[in-house]
Write an enzyme that holds these catalytic residues in place. Structure first.
Site, PDB file in Angstrom:
ATOM      1  N   PRO A  68      54.637  68.683  89.055  1.00 45.52           N
ATOM      2  CA  PRO A  68      55.828  69.406  88.619  1.00 45.52           C
ATOM      3  C   PRO A  68      56.562  69.969  89.841  1.00 45.52           C
ATOM      4  CG  PRO A  68      53.844  70.233  87.514  1.00 45.52           C
ATOM      5  CD  PRO A  68      53.417  69.286  88.571  1.00 45.52           C
ATOM      6  N   HIS A  69      57.801  69.564  90.019  1.00 46.94           N
ATOM      7  CA  HIS A  69      58.565  69.988  91.193  1.00 46.94           C
ATOM      8  C   HIS A  69      60.027  70.193  90.806  1.00 46.94           C
ATOM      9  CE1 HIS A  69      58.916  65.648  90.892  1.00 46.94           C
ATOM     10  NE2 HIS A  69      60.037  65.719  91.604  1.00 46.94           N
ATOM     11  N   VAL A  70      60.610  71.264  91.326  1.00 46.54           N
ATOM     12  CA  VAL A  70      61.991  71.605  90.986  1.00 46.54           C
ATOM     13  C   VAL A  70      62.682  72.310  92.147  1.00 46.54           C
ATOM     14  CG1 VAL A  70      61.582  71.837  88.498  1.00 46.54           C
ATOM     15  CG2 VAL A  70      61.320  73.838  89.968  1.00 46.54           C
TER      16      VAL A  70
END
Length: 162
Positions: A68-70
């Protein structure tokens, strides 16, 4: 660059307890805050942004790994955590398998004094490579202490001599 230095033991977890994807996202963001790497006032925005990202497309890359990356407005540096879910959690991963190893990466929404987008792409490539490495996955799942996770990252990190 030694990207392992971005991971602090205090923000990692060897035994996530949540039973679903949303619960895991909540737990990981809380660990970042409790670990002192993410400001408490950014917790809600980080969680909302991660949820939105998962709605766009899964971050479950296969082989029991999710990344999960943002981009997160208001950050001036990258914030990372590595967590392990011993039982595995449904993640809608590309291979349909449950996820056991999770790298969470929050990055600034643009260049800053402490954030270089070019280096970030290289770091994400390193993380993806770790996810594909069977030895890394096996050792991460065997870790019984947070410090073992960060030590493993250190051992797998490219040397700063580049």
């Amino acid at each position: 660059m030694d990207w392992s230095k971005l991971y602090k033991s205090s923000a990692c977890q060897v035994k996530l307890k949540a039973i679903d994807k949303d619960g895991v996202l909540v737990e990981m963001v809380q660990n970042l805050v409790k670990g002192g790497v993410l400001a408490a006032e950014m917790e809600e925005a980080a969680l909302a942004t991660l949820r939105d990202r998962e709605e766009l497309a899964t971050t479950g890359v296969g082989m029991n790994v999710a990344i999960p990356h943002v981009k997160l407005e208001g950050l001036d540096r990258v914030v990372c955590g590595l967590s392990v879910h011993q039982d595995g959690v449904a993640w809608d991963a590309v291979d349909g398998a449950p996820v056991h190893i999770l790298f969470v990466v929050l990055r600034p929404d643009g260049p800053t004094e402490e954030f270089d987008p070019e280096s970030h792409r290289e770091m994400m490539g390193w993380i993806a490579g770790l996810g594909r490495d069977a030895d890394f996955r096996a050792f991460a799942r065997q870790a019984s202490k947070k410090s073992e996770l960060t030590q493993l990252l250190k051992e797998m990190s490219p040397k700063a001599s580049r």
